[in-house]
Design a protein around this motif. Structure first.
Motif, PDB file in Angstrom:
ATOM      1  N   ALA A 234      -0.316-117.580  39.866  1.00 51.73           N
ATOM      2  CA  ALA A 234      -0.416-116.679  40.872  1.00 51.73           C
ATOM      3  C   ALA A 234      -0.665-115.131  40.371  1.00 51.73           C
ATOM      4  O   ALA A 234      -1.578-114.396  40.971  1.00 51.73           O
ATOM      5  CB  ALA A 234       0.559-116.531  42.054  1.00 51.73           C
ATOM      6  N   ILE A 235       0.196-114.806  39.350  1.00 51.01           N
ATOM      7  CA  ILE A 235       0.188-113.459  38.787  1.00 51.01           C
ATOM      8  C   ILE A 235      -1.226-113.396  37.964  1.00 51.01           C
ATOM      9  O   ILE A 235      -2.026-112.276  38.469  1.00 51.01           O
ATOM     10  CB  ILE A 235       1.342-113.142  37.944  1.00 51.01           C
ATOM     11  CG1 ILE A 235       2.498-113.056  38.663  1.00 51.01           C
ATOM     12  CG2 ILE A 235       0.947-112.052  37.002  1.00 51.01           C
ATOM     13  CD1 ILE A 235       3.723-113.130  37.688  1.00 51.01           C
ATOM     14  N   HIS A 236      -1.574-114.535  37.288  1.00 47.01           N
ATOM     15  CA  HIS A 236      -2.993-114.417  36.729  1.00 47.01           C
ATOM     16  C   HIS A 236      -4.008-114.320  37.577  1.00 47.01           C
ATOM     17  O   HIS A 236      -4.952-113.672  37.634  1.00 47.01           O
ATOM     18  CB  HIS A 236      -3.133-115.786  35.734  1.00 47.01           C
ATOM     19  CG  HIS A 236      -4.436-115.829  34.978  1.00 47.01           C
ATOM     20  ND1 HIS A 236      -5.478-116.272  35.364  1.00 47.01           N
ATOM     21  CD2 HIS A 236      -4.553-115.105  33.690  1.00 47.01           C
ATOM     22  CE1 HIS A 236      -6.362-116.203  34.348  1.00 47.01           C
ATOM     23  NE2 HIS A 236      -5.597-115.456  33.286  1.00 47.01           N
ATOM     24  N   TYR A 237      -4.053-114.963  38.842  1.00 51.34           N
ATOM     25  CA  TYR A 237      -5.001-115.107  39.735  1.00 51.34           C
ATOM     26  C   TYR A 237      -5.100-113.670  40.334  1.00 51.34           C
ATOM     27  O   TYR A 237      -6.188-113.120  40.461  1.00 51.34           O
ATOM     28  CB  TYR A 237      -4.700-116.163  40.766  1.00 51.34           C
ATOM     29  CG  TYR A 237      -5.877-116.106  41.868  1.00 51.34           C
ATOM     30  CD1 TYR A 237      -7.053-116.618  41.877  1.00 51.34           C
ATOM     31  CD2 TYR A 237      -5.257-115.676  43.150  1.00 51.34           C
ATOM     32  CE1 TYR A 237      -7.833-116.452  42.962  1.00 51.34           C
ATOM     33  CE2 TYR A 237      -6.158-115.723  44.274  1.00 51.34           C
ATOM     34  CZ  TYR A 237      -7.511-116.089  44.236  1.00 51.34           C
ATOM     35  OH  TYR A 237      -8.382-116.130  45.289  1.00 51.34           O
TER      36      TYR A 237
ATOM     37  N   TRP B 238      -4.926-105.839  28.853  1.00 52.26           N
ATOM     38  CA  TRP B 238      -4.614-104.517  29.068  1.00 52.26           C
ATOM     39  C   TRP B 238      -4.133-104.285  30.619  1.00 52.26           C
ATOM     40  O   TRP B 238      -3.160-103.664  30.707  1.00 52.26           O
ATOM     41  CB  TRP B 238      -5.940-103.762  28.717  1.00 52.26           C
ATOM     42  CG  TRP B 238      -5.770-102.276  29.331  1.00 52.26           C
ATOM     43  CD1 TRP B 238      -5.385-101.415  28.615  1.00 52.26           C
ATOM     44  CD2 TRP B 238      -6.311-101.581  30.638  1.00 52.26           C
ATOM     45  NE1 TRP B 238      -5.356-100.203  29.281  1.00 52.26           N
ATOM     46  CE2 TRP B 238      -6.073-100.255  30.378  1.00 52.26           C
ATOM     47  CE3 TRP B 238      -6.883-102.392  31.589  1.00 52.26           C
ATOM     48  CZ2 TRP B 238      -6.425 -99.553  31.886  1.00 52.26           C
ATOM     49  CZ3 TRP B 238      -7.092-101.424  32.673  1.00 52.26           C
ATOM     50  CH2 TRP B 238      -7.095-100.129  32.774  1.00 52.26           C
ATOM     51  N   LEU B 239      -4.786-105.016  31.498  1.00 50.17           N
ATOM     52  CA  LEU B 239      -4.513-104.791  32.768  1.00 50.17           C
ATOM     53  C   LEU B 239      -3.117-105.301  33.040  1.00 50.17           C
ATOM     54  O   LEU B 239      -2.362-104.634  33.888  1.00 50.17           O
ATOM     55  CB  LEU B 239      -5.456-105.640  33.778  1.00 50.17           C
ATOM     56  CG  LEU B 239      -5.388-105.618  35.221  1.00 50.17           C
ATOM     57  CD1 LEU B 239      -5.485-104.182  35.554  1.00 50.17           C
ATOM     58  CD2 LEU B 239      -6.495-106.386  35.921  1.00 50.17           C
TER      59      LEU B 239
ATOM     60  N   SER C 159     -13.189-118.081  43.637  1.00 51.30           N
ATOM     61  CA  SER C 159     -12.081-117.855  43.478  1.00 51.30           C
ATOM     62  C   SER C 159     -11.223-118.868  42.744  1.00 51.30           C
ATOM     63  O   SER C 159     -10.539-118.711  42.039  1.00 51.30           O
ATOM     64  CB  SER C 159     -11.016-117.612  44.764  1.00 51.30           C
ATOM     65  OG  SER C 159     -11.457-116.657  45.575  1.00 51.30           O
ATOM     66  N   LYS C 160     -12.136-119.895  42.234  1.00 51.05           N
ATOM     67  CA  LYS C 160     -11.431-120.794  41.117  1.00 51.05           C
ATOM     68  C   LYS C 160     -11.462-120.396  40.172  1.00 51.05           C
ATOM     69  O   LYS C 160     -12.351-119.395  39.776  1.00 51.05           O
ATOM     70  CB  LYS C 160     -12.308-122.090  41.553  1.00 51.05           C
ATOM     71  CG  LYS C 160     -12.233-122.987  42.586  1.00 51.05           C
ATOM     72  CD  LYS C 160     -13.114-124.111  42.598  1.00 51.05           C
ATOM     73  CE  LYS C 160     -13.018-125.178  43.907  1.00 51.05           C
ATOM     74  NZ  LYS C 160     -14.097-126.262  43.776  1.00 51.05           N
ATOM     75  N   ASP C 161     -10.658-120.672  39.184  1.00 53.70           N
ATOM     76  CA  ASP C 161     -10.526-119.990  37.949  1.00 53.70           C
ATOM     77  C   ASP C 161     -11.869-119.842  37.155  1.00 53.70           C
ATOM     78  O   ASP C 161     -12.144-118.921  36.694  1.00 53.70           O
ATOM     79  CB  ASP C 161      -9.343-120.502  36.995  1.00 53.70           C
ATOM     80  CG  ASP C 161      -9.164-119.810  35.709  1.00 53.70           C
ATOM     81  OD1 ASP C 161      -9.322-120.188  34.792  1.00 53.70           O
ATOM     82  OD2 ASP C 161      -8.400-118.705  35.973  1.00 53.70           O
ATOM     83  N   GLY C 162     -12.358-121.183  37.343  1.00 52.57           N
ATOM     84  CA  GLY C 162     -13.843-121.064  36.572  1.00 52.57           C
ATOM     85  C   GLY C 162     -14.688-120.282  36.926  1.00 52.57           C
ATOM     86  O   GLY C 162     -15.534-119.568  36.442  1.00 52.57           O
TER      87      GLY C 162
ATOM     88  N   LEU D 232      -4.381-110.609  38.968  1.00 52.86           N
ATOM     89  CA  LEU D 232      -4.971-110.077  38.109  1.00 52.86           C
ATOM     90  C   LEU D 232      -6.321-110.118  37.871  1.00 52.86           C
ATOM     91  O   LEU D 232      -7.078-108.944  37.895  1.00 52.86           O
ATOM     92  CB  LEU D 232      -4.339-109.995  36.791  1.00 52.86           C
ATOM     93  CG  LEU D 232      -2.726-109.535  36.611  1.00 52.86           C
ATOM     94  CD1 LEU D 232      -2.140-109.845  35.288  1.00 52.86           C
ATOM     95  CD2 LEU D 232      -2.659-107.886  36.920  1.00 52.86           C
ATOM     96  N   LYS D 233      -6.829-111.233  37.870  1.00 52.54           N
ATOM     97  CA  LYS D 233      -8.337-111.548  38.005  1.00 52.54           C
ATOM     98  C   LYS D 233      -9.075-110.910  38.950  1.00 52.54           C
ATOM     99  O   LYS D 233     -10.078-110.384  39.107  1.00 52.54           O
ATOM    100  CB  LYS D 233      -8.616-112.969  37.773  1.00 52.54           C
ATOM    101  CG  LYS D 233      -9.870-113.569  37.312  1.00 52.54           C
ATOM    102  CD  LYS D 233     -10.200-114.805  36.874  1.00 52.54           C
ATOM    103  CE  LYS D 233      -9.706-114.831  35.418  1.00 52.54           C
ATOM    104  NZ  LYS D 233     -10.125-116.274  34.711  1.00 52.54           N
TER     105      LYS D 233
END
Length: 255
Positions: free
Chosen positions: A14-17, A204-205, A174-177, A19-20
């Protein structure tokens, strides 16, 4: 502890998503604007004077099940959060976009009707969608009952939420890929450099946000600050590509 073990992968994803999604906003927003993370929404887009342009709530699933079905707690929680912001004045009088974003594709249900919606809908459309959402919450489960009841008490504010609401779903960005592919298209880097630049920017983010949280400050990133770092990472990516090319040519010369 077993529960924590199961929760940890979902929390990290969830955090990675989030930030993306923040990175996508940084790449597409005006240079004098700001992107905020967890201040107060999952992501906020602010104009040069700090005015809210867009509020976003992110719903990430690691098992591919939608959290935006008509009776899912996550949908109703977001609808209540936005309604409450009109009630307490945080969104009152603001003409901003309210977004719910998920990494899972949505093909049916009421949330699907807010994907790539037209912003010219008449009041009748807004009222009809608000009524349909409330009807879907009839005989609510214990999980959604507090949210449904709160919204019913504040129907005028809920109409404002529906008027400004947009849903972004997995098959779009929104899918990671798919999200990575969209960022790749936005990055001004060669195919050989993109993975390096993307990883560097995400790192960095993440550090920027974590440092703000550690100092108990709001994580608000000036797009101009990001653009400076972006140019630096592009230059590093080009230098790395040239070094790799020189290494390859040197290795060939030795054979």
């Amino acid at each position: 502890m077993a529960g924590a073990n199961h929760a940890a992968p979902g929390l990290v994803a969830a955090i990675h998503y989030q930030l993306k999604r923040a990175l996508l906003h940084l790449l597409t927003s005006e240079s004098d604007s700001f992107i905020a993370v967890e201040a107060p929404w999952d992501i906020s887009v602010l104009d040069k004077d700090g005015g809210l342009l867009e509020a976003e709530e992110d719903k990430n699933s690691i098992i591919g099940i939608s959290q935006l079905t008509d009776r899912h707690e996550s949908l109703w929680k977001s609808l209540r959060n936005y309604t409450a912001a009109f009630v307490d004045g945080r969104l009152k009088g603001r003409d901003c976009k309210l977004t719910i974003c998920t990494n899972v594709a949505i093909t049916d249900g009421l949330a699907a009707e807010f994907i790539e919606r037209s912003w010219e809908e008449a009041n009748k459309w807004v009222e009809a969608k608000a009524k349909a959402l409330l009807s879907s919450g009839a005989n609510p489960s214990d999980a959604i009952k507090p949210h449904v009841e709160y919204i019913k008490l504040h129907r005028d504010e809920f109409l404002q939420v529906v008027r400004h609401l947009e849903v972004i779903e997995g098959s779009a960005v929104s899918k990671d890929g798919a999200a990575s592919q969209q960022i790749y298209r936005l990055l001004r880097a060669s195919p050989e450099e993109r993975d390096f630049v993307l990883e560097a920017l995400m790192g960095w983010l993440g550090e920027y946000v974590a440092d703000c949280i550690a100092r108990r400050e709001l994580a608000i990133i000036p797009v101009s600050t990001f653009n400076t770092r972006y140019r630096e990472e592009l230059n590093r990516g080009r230098q790395l590509r040239l070094l790799r090319r020189l290494d390859d040519e040197f290795a060939k010369a030795l054979t």
